[in-house]
Design a protein around this motif. Structure first.
Motif, PDB file in Angstrom:
ATOM      1  N   THR A  21       0.883  -1.310  -0.117  1.00 34.57           N
ATOM      2  CA  THR A  21       0.076   0.112   0.027  1.00 34.57           C
ATOM      3  C   THR A  21       0.714   1.360  -0.069  1.00 34.57           C
ATOM      4  OG1 THR A  21      -1.664   1.277   1.189  1.00 34.57           O
ATOM      5  CG2 THR A  21       0.006   0.035   2.627  1.00 34.57           C
ATOM      6  N   ALA A  22       0.340   2.418  -0.608  1.00 31.05           N
ATOM      7  CA  ALA A  22       1.056   3.591  -0.457  1.00 31.05           C
ATOM      8  C   ALA A  22       0.681   4.511   0.745  1.00 31.05           C
ATOM      9  CB  ALA A  22       0.830   4.394  -1.827  1.00 31.05           C
ATOM     10  N   ALA A  23      -0.394   4.088   1.385  1.00 30.12           N
ATOM     11  CA  ALA A  23      -1.034   5.143   2.608  1.00 30.12           C
ATOM     12  C   ALA A  23       0.295   5.138   3.266  1.00 30.12           C
ATOM     13  CB  ALA A  23      -2.110   4.234   3.287  1.00 30.12           C
ATOM     14  N   PRO A  24       1.081   4.669   3.958  1.00 37.20           N
ATOM     15  CA  PRO A  24       2.057   4.862   5.115  1.00 37.20           C
ATOM     16  C   PRO A  24       3.368   5.753   4.432  1.00 37.20           C
ATOM     17  CG  PRO A  24       1.718   2.561   5.194  1.00 37.20           C
ATOM     18  CD  PRO A  24       1.117   3.164   4.049  1.00 37.20           C
ATOM     19  N   THR A  25       3.249   5.700   3.078  1.00 33.27           N
ATOM     20  CA  THR A  25       4.663   6.460   2.463  1.00 33.27           C
ATOM     21  C   THR A  25       4.309   7.857   2.180  1.00 33.27           C
ATOM     22  OG1 THR A  25       3.905   5.622   0.184  1.00 33.27           O
ATOM     23  CG2 THR A  25       5.163   4.094   1.610  1.00 33.27           C
ATOM     24  N   GLN A  26       3.306   8.511   2.333  1.00 29.00           N
ATOM     25  CA  GLN A  26       3.167   9.730   1.789  1.00 29.00           C
ATOM     26  C   GLN A  26       3.969  11.000   2.209  1.00 29.00           C
ATOM     27  OE1 GLN A  26       0.703   9.965  -1.042  1.00 29.00           O
ATOM     28  NE2 GLN A  26       1.380   7.837  -0.684  1.00 29.00           N
ATOM     29  N   ASN A  27       4.737  10.705   3.157  1.00 25.08           N
ATOM     30  CA  ASN A  27       5.844  11.688   3.464  1.00 25.08           C
ATOM     31  C   ASN A  27       7.090  11.323   3.449  1.00 25.08           C
ATOM     32  OD1 ASN A  27       3.973  13.985   4.308  1.00 25.08           O
ATOM     33  ND2 ASN A  27       3.279  12.692   5.998  1.00 25.08           N
ATOM     34  N   TRP A  28       7.145  10.310   3.048  1.00 26.79           N
ATOM     35  CA  TRP A  28       8.538   9.619   2.604  1.00 26.79           C
ATOM     36  C   TRP A  28       9.248  10.028   1.388  1.00 26.79           C
ATOM     37  CZ3 TRP A  28       8.390   3.561   3.174  1.00 26.79           C
ATOM     38  CH2 TRP A  28       7.786   3.283   4.766  1.00 26.79           C
ATOM     39  N   HIS A  29      10.481  10.257   1.251  1.00 25.43           N
ATOM     40  CA  HIS A  29      11.325  10.839  -0.001  1.00 25.43           C
ATOM     41  C   HIS A  29      12.258   9.755  -0.545  1.00 25.43           C
ATOM     42  CE1 HIS A  29       9.616  14.648   1.669  1.00 25.43           C
ATOM     43  NE2 HIS A  29      10.192  14.320   2.827  1.00 25.43           N
ATOM     44  N   CYS A  30      12.514  10.374  -1.787  1.00 22.59           N
ATOM     45  CA  CYS A  30      13.501   9.275  -2.543  1.00 22.59           C
ATOM     46  C   CYS A  30      14.624  10.169  -2.881  1.00 22.59           C
ATOM     47  CB  CYS A  30      12.761   8.467  -3.628  1.00 22.59           C
ATOM     48  SG  CYS A  30      11.475   7.424  -2.934  1.00 22.59           S
TER      49      CYS A  30
ATOM     50  N   CYS B 297       3.893  -4.412   5.448  1.00 25.42           N
ATOM     51  CA  CYS B 297       4.381  -4.483   6.620  1.00 25.42           C
ATOM     52  C   CYS B 297       3.067  -4.955   7.640  1.00 25.42           C
ATOM     53  CB  CYS B 297       4.590  -2.922   7.231  1.00 25.42           C
ATOM     54  SG  CYS B 297       5.321  -3.066   8.905  1.00 25.42           S
ATOM     55  N   ALA B 298       3.515  -5.879   8.534  1.00 28.14           N
ATOM     56  CA  ALA B 298       2.397  -6.561   9.377  1.00 28.14           C
ATOM     57  C   ALA B 298       2.039  -5.576  10.315  1.00 28.14           C
ATOM     58  CB  ALA B 298       3.371  -7.784  10.208  1.00 28.14           C
ATOM     59  N   ASN B 299       2.551  -4.634  10.418  1.00 20.88           N
ATOM     60  CA  ASN B 299       2.223  -3.526  11.599  1.00 20.88           C
ATOM     61  C   ASN B 299       2.766  -2.256  11.036  1.00 20.88           C
ATOM     62  OD1 ASN B 299       1.047  -2.042  13.754  1.00 20.88           O
ATOM     63  ND2 ASN B 299       2.607  -2.801  15.203  1.00 20.88           N
ATOM     64  N   PRO B 300       1.994  -1.486  10.113  1.00 24.59           N
ATOM     65  CA  PRO B 300       2.328  -0.196   9.516  1.00 24.59           C
ATOM     66  C   PRO B 300       2.473   1.003  10.626  1.00 24.59           C
ATOM     67  CG  PRO B 300       0.599  -1.259   8.369  1.00 24.59           C
ATOM     68  CD  PRO B 300       0.842  -2.024   9.627  1.00 24.59           C
ATOM     69  N   ALA B 301       1.930   0.665  11.911  1.00 28.15           N
ATOM     70  CA  ALA B 301       1.884   1.699  12.937  1.00 28.15           C
ATOM     71  C   ALA B 301       3.333   1.937  13.357  1.00 28.15           C
ATOM     72  CB  ALA B 301       1.144   1.304  14.093  1.00 28.15           C
ATOM     73  N   ILE B 302       4.471   1.036  13.151  1.00 26.65           N
ATOM     74  CA  ILE B 302       5.846   1.044  13.461  1.00 26.65           C
ATOM     75  C   ILE B 302       6.626   2.011  12.569  1.00 26.65           C
ATOM     76  CG2 ILE B 302       5.565  -1.038  14.622  1.00 26.65           C
ATOM     77  CD1 ILE B 302       7.479  -2.104  12.136  1.00 26.65           C
ATOM     78  N   LEU B 303       5.828   2.178  11.340  1.00 29.35           N
ATOM     79  CA  LEU B 303       6.687   2.924  10.336  1.00 29.35           C
ATOM     80  C   LEU B 303       6.993   4.330  10.706  1.00 29.35           C
ATOM     81  CD1 LEU B 303       4.996   1.433   7.263  1.00 29.35           C
ATOM     82  CD2 LEU B 303       7.441   0.760   8.049  1.00 29.35           C
TER      83      LEU B 303
END
Length: 167
Positions: free
Chosen positions: A130-139, A152-158
């Motif tokens: 999913t893209a939901a947790p990556t919206q403020n990530w940068h490349c 990820c089994a638990n996206p809350a840890i990201l």
């Protein structure tokens, strides 16, 4: 039907030729290459698909990467890809077989999140990315936010924010 073998069984020049055919010229300039720059692919998690005549039809490589948060802490992850299939073999199930092999090779409930750049509809539907947790990530280069995916089994840890790069 695809035969899946360890990628270490394939000559490195054959891997490069397949990647050139699958992605075309200039593939090394893509953002995914910058994220894993200087890293070595993970041999135990990387595979090749052979066709019925035992010719190389596709490959998948997994890489050690990290998301560095704004406080400078590195959060290790595994980058999935490239998933490469010869153009004439695409849509024959080789890519899906490679994804299943690589993800099955990970320990169940792997503590390390898996990331990739890919088609969100396909990879969410079949593999849970999913893209939901990556919206403020940068490349380190241009990318489409909707295509930066994580599993990820638990996206809350990201971490909510960070920069992807080699681990």
């Amino acid at each position: 039907m695809a035969t899946i073998v360890p990628l270490t069984n394939v000559q490195p020049d054959m891997i490069e030729q397949l990647l050139d055919r699958a992605f075309g010229p200039g593939r090394e300039a893509r953002t995914a290459y910058r994220i894993r720059e200087g890293a070595q692919w993970l041999e135990a998690l990387s595979f090749a698909a052979l066709d019925d005549e035992e010719y190389l039809a596709g490959t998948i490589q997994l890489w050690p990467v990290a998301l560095t948060d704004p406080d400078g802490r590195s959060h290790p992850m595994i980058m999935v890809g490239p998933v490469a299939v010869l153009p004439e073999k695409q849509n024959d199930g080789y890519g899906k077989a490679l994804m299943v092999a690589a993800l099955d090779a990970l320990a169940p409930g792997s503590a390390l999140p898996q990331i990739m750049i890919g088609d969100p509809e396909y990879y969410e539907r079949f593999f849970g990315f999913t893209a939901a947790p990556t919206q403020n990530w940068h490349c380190p280069g241009p990318f489409d936010r909707s295509r930066l995916l994580v599993r990820c089994a638990n996206p809350a840890i990201l971490p909510i924010e960070g920069m992807l790069g080699p681990w």
